[in-house]
Design a protein around this motif. Structure first.
Motif, PDB file in Angstrom:
ATOM      1  N   ALA A 444       3.450  -6.337  -4.747  1.00  0.00           N
ATOM      2  CA  ALA A 444       2.838  -5.527  -3.698  1.00  0.00           C
ATOM      3  C   ALA A 444       1.677  -4.713  -4.244  1.00  0.00           C
ATOM      4  O   ALA A 444       1.581  -4.456  -5.453  1.00  0.00           O
ATOM      5  CB  ALA A 444       3.870  -4.590  -3.073  1.00  0.00           C
ATOM      6  N   VAL A 445       0.798  -4.310  -3.338  1.00  0.00           N
ATOM      7  CA  VAL A 445      -0.245  -3.330  -3.636  1.00  0.00           C
ATOM      8  C   VAL A 445       0.377  -1.950  -3.475  1.00  0.00           C
ATOM      9  O   VAL A 445       0.903  -1.619  -2.409  1.00  0.00           O
ATOM     10  CB  VAL A 445      -1.445  -3.489  -2.688  1.00  0.00           C
ATOM     11  N   VAL A 446       0.341  -1.133  -4.518  1.00  0.00           N
ATOM     12  CA  VAL A 446       1.018   0.165  -4.456  1.00  0.00           C
ATOM     13  C   VAL A 446       0.054   1.334  -4.311  1.00  0.00           C
ATOM     14  O   VAL A 446       0.463   2.409  -3.875  1.00  0.00           O
ATOM     15  CB  VAL A 446       1.928   0.376  -5.691  1.00  0.00           C
ATOM     16  N   GLU A 447      -1.224   1.144  -4.681  1.00  0.00           N
ATOM     17  CA  GLU A 447      -2.191   2.240  -4.531  1.00  0.00           C
ATOM     18  C   GLU A 447      -3.602   1.689  -4.414  1.00  0.00           C
ATOM     19  O   GLU A 447      -3.919   0.628  -4.962  1.00  0.00           O
ATOM     20  CB  GLU A 447      -2.141   3.214  -5.718  1.00  0.00           C
ATOM     21  N   VAL A 448      -4.453   2.442  -3.710  1.00  0.00           N
ATOM     22  CA  VAL A 448      -5.895   2.190  -3.663  1.00  0.00           C
ATOM     23  C   VAL A 448      -6.582   3.472  -4.122  1.00  0.00           C
ATOM     24  O   VAL A 448      -6.342   4.544  -3.560  1.00  0.00           O
ATOM     25  CB  VAL A 448      -6.354   1.810  -2.240  1.00  0.00           C
TER      26      VAL A 448
END
Length: 740
Positions: A444-448
């Motif tokens: 998953a993408v956890v931060e931007v």
């Protein structure tokens, strides 16, 4: 040794900020009085060369004027003067301090024992620090006194750390320089302008003037970011914002799985604790996260390795992964000692930006303390021999994996940056294997992150550096726009003394009529368009700074500068290159005695600076009536256009020869300008009629002004303005001094 030598006197130190008589780049110029050392070159100082090489062994590698390795050593053995030796000492100290410098020169003056020594200095304070230390080192070597080279290098390095750009900003500026895009540092930090005037862009570390405030605000709100990513189909872990340790535990129970507790607006992994299951650990992690942000989030733990992918302009340009940090017990040392022995001893770890990995301090890092407590340890615990202990779960992301990124991962990460609206983004992804699709492994993408650090991609601990600076510059100045000079507005420089302010004002007026909002710096003041923005200034430093400010004005689509010889000698030119360079005369030597100039012929080296900076598709405009000015033609990288007032013997021979070879010229005959291209002629403005209509009737008055308008016409033609518009513009040009 016997007979201590008196110190060298540093009479004057000048920082030349722009192109100058020495080089295109900024330098520190030092006037030296050698005193008694004028009679003691290096070969007359017993043991001096050996002592100097003991202090700075790498001097043996310097080429010097000999042009090969060992050239400077040869000069030392044969005999060279202390000013020249000081130049090399300063250069070597800069090299040792991490700012490689190869340029330096030392020249004698007309005064006995006085020299001008110059060396490349990207920053004035760094240059002065290197000069101070090099001076002290040289005198210690001459007088056989002890000297601490390490301390000297440290002093120079401290000046670099205080004054120089951070690595992220520096790599972008370097990439811009590679594409010949000029830059201006706008503050003492990392705010930098790339390009001039209306063509400029601005950066602040890894943020640009394309980075929107709304997008940056969204990226700081992790909960809002997740909702936007979810709406776009980007895989993200479930999460919930909580306001107390008890609420954190309640949220974790809802997930019925290991969780992560982290601040919603933290960065660099601070306050993030992973893989939590027990109530005590989760509540303790809440307290840690709360110290690093305004709100705390609990989210489902995604097993795998942490990755940072850099997105620029909607595409992934670099990727790095982190790794966990472990120590192995020996039954004797406590965990804090084992961390120093087994982890912090790695030369890649440190506390400065030069180190790709950070030093670990389990006594002060709340997340490390919590992870150790979960394993039943404290920093003072002594684990048994061969026992592996986890010290840090989400360690430095510094192992390059750019070539391993799966196309689907690339797609989701680019989509995440677009969903938030960031032109440059650091996207954190957790996955077991970045070379596989995320949905296959529950990744998953956890931060931007806005304004991501670039160091892990520039200096990875493992793997090859990535050209992230080039990618950012390409985003700001796309190559497919086919601009031969990205970031540059057309600049005209007028050098000399004869009515150069009138010439500059006339050129600016003609460029303005051609449809460009034009900035002007001359002795009458500073102007943008037809508005005077600053009054006239006479002191070189103030004039240079005011002129340089014009290049920061976003309204400026072109710029014209009047540059007297004193400005070149005191400060350098206020721009790095120009499209049209004009030289009118070699007058004014009498006012330049402080620069050891007493004859007009010496101005050749000064005023050539204006022609040296003409771009290769630009034009040098030279007064052919003065043979010395006309000789500057051989130095011009671009086209040469000559101008002259017809004399009793007709046009100057150099102008006639120039036209016979197909060159362009502008001549004043019977009061009218003729524009020549080879053998063809095109009529220009009737200058004498214009001057008479403005009330300038006497021959003494008309002559100098007519020559000034001729130079302006020649420069405007070189700029690309049509003869018809030039003629109309000269008719409407106001010769009078501008009103305040």
């Amino acid at each position: 040794m016997t007979g201590q030598k008196n110190d060298i006197t540093l009479q004057r130190i000048t920082y030349l900020r722009g192109p100058n008589i020495w080089t295109y780049r900024s330098v520190l110029e030092v006037w030296l009085d050698l005193g008694e050392l004028e009679h003691h070159p290096s070969d007359k100082l017993p043991g001096f060369t050996d002592r100097l090489l003991t202090l700075l062994p790498a001097l043996a590698e310097h080429h010097c004027g000999v042009g090969e390795r060992g050239g400077f050593l040869q000069r030392l053995r044969e005999g060279t003067w202390a000013g020249h030796v000081l130049e090399h000492c300063v250069i070597e100290l800069l090299n040792l301090a991490g700012m490689p410098t190869g340029f330096g020169q030392t020249r004698s003056t007309s005064r006995h024992g006085v020299y001008r020594m110059v060396f490349r200095a990207r920053n004035e304070q760094v240059g002065r620090a290197a000069l101070t230390q090099g001076h002290a080192l040289l005198m210690a070597a001459i007088n056989d006194q002890p000297f601490d080279v390490k301390a000297a290098v440290a002093a120079v390095r401290d000046a670099i750390d205080d004054c120089y750009l951070g690595p992220s900003t520096a790599c972008i500026v370097a990439a811009a320089t590679d594409r010949r895009i000029p830059h201006i540092r706008l503050n003492d930090g990392n705010l930098v302008q790339l390009g001039y005037g209306a063509k400029q862009r601005r950066i602040w570390t890894a943020e640009t003037d394309l980075t929107g405030a709304i997008a940056e605000t969204i990226a700081c709100d992790k909960d809002l970011t997740k909702s936007l990513l979810t709406a776009c189909g980007v895989p993200v872990p479930e999460g919930e914002i909580v306001d107390s340790p008890a609420a954190a535990w309640a949220a974790a129970q809802d997930f019925d799985a290991p969780v992560v507790v982290k601040p919603t607006d933290g960065n660099h992994g601070r306050g993030v604790t992973l893989d939590l299951t027990s109530q005590a650990d989760i509540e303790a992690a809440y307290e840690v996260a709360a110290r690093h942000g305004t709100e705390v989030m609990v989210e489902r733990f995604i097993p795998g390795q942490e990755h940072r992918l850099l997105v620029v302009g909607g595409r992934v340009v670099a990727a790095a992964r982190g790794e966990t940090a472990w120590v192995t017990g020996d039954g004797q040392h406590n965990l804090a000692e084992l961390v120093d022995q087994q982890i912090n001893s790695d030369p890649r770890r440190g506390t400065t930006e030069d180190h790709p990995l950070n030093r670990l301090n389990p006594r002060e890092d709340g997340v490390m303390l919590l992870d150790l407590q979960r394993q039943g340890y404290t920093p003072d615990s002594v684990p048994p021999a061969a026992k592996r202990v986890l010290v840090q779960r989400n360690g430095n992301v510094a192992i390059d994996c750019t070539d391993d990124v799966h196309p689907e991962v690339d797609h989701y990460v680019s989509l995440a940056a677009q969903a938030v609206g960031l032109d440059i983004a650091g996207i954190d992804v957790v996955a077991e294997d970045i070379s596989r699709p995320l949905h296959e492994q529950g990744g998953a993408v956890v931060e931007v992150n806005a304004g991501p650090g670039l160091l892990s991609h520039l200096k990875p601990a493992v793997g090859k550096p990535r050209p992230v600076g080039q990618a950012i510059v390409e985003q700001l100045f796309p190559s497919d726009e086919h601009d031969p000079h990205p970031g540059r507005i057309p600049i005209v420089g007028v050098a000399g003394t004869r009515n150069t302010h009138v010439i500059a004002r006339a050129i600016a007026w003609l460029v303005h009529l051609s449809g460009r909002h034009t900035a002007l710096a001359c002795r009458d003041g500073l102007f943008v368009g037809q508005r005077r923005t600053e009054p006239a200034v006479t002191r070189s430093a103030a004039y240079w700074e005011a002129s340089h400010r014009l290049l920061m004005n976003r309204d400026a689509q072109a710029a014209v500068f009047e540059n007297g010889p004193a400005l070149v000698l005191d400060e350098g030119l206020p721009y790095d290159r120009c499209h049209v360079g004009v030289v009118t005369d070699f007058d004014g030597a009498a006012e330049l005695k402080r620069h050891d100039i007493s004859e007009s012929d010496q101005l050749y080296k000064v005023l050539r600076t204006q022609i040296d900076v003409v771009l290769d598709d630009g034009v040098g405009v030279l007064n052919a009536a003065d043979p010395r000015v006309a000789e500057l033609a051989e130095l011009c990288d671009g086209e040469v256009l000559l101008y002259a007032v017809e004399g009793n013997d007709g046009d100057p021979q150099v102008l006639r020869d120039h036209c016979l070879e197909g060159g362009r010229a502008a001549v004043l005959r019977d009061g009218k300008v003729l524009l020549l291209t080879g053998a063809s002629e095109h009529p220009g403005p009737d200058v004498h009629s214009v001057l008479q209509r403005h009330g300038h009737g006497s021959t003494a008055e008309i002559g100098p002004l007519a020559e000034a308008l001729l130079a302006a016409v020649a420069a405007a033609w070189a700029f690309g303005i049509s003869p018809e518009l030039i003629a109309a513009g000269i008719e409407t040009f106001d010769l009078g001094a501008p009103r305040a």
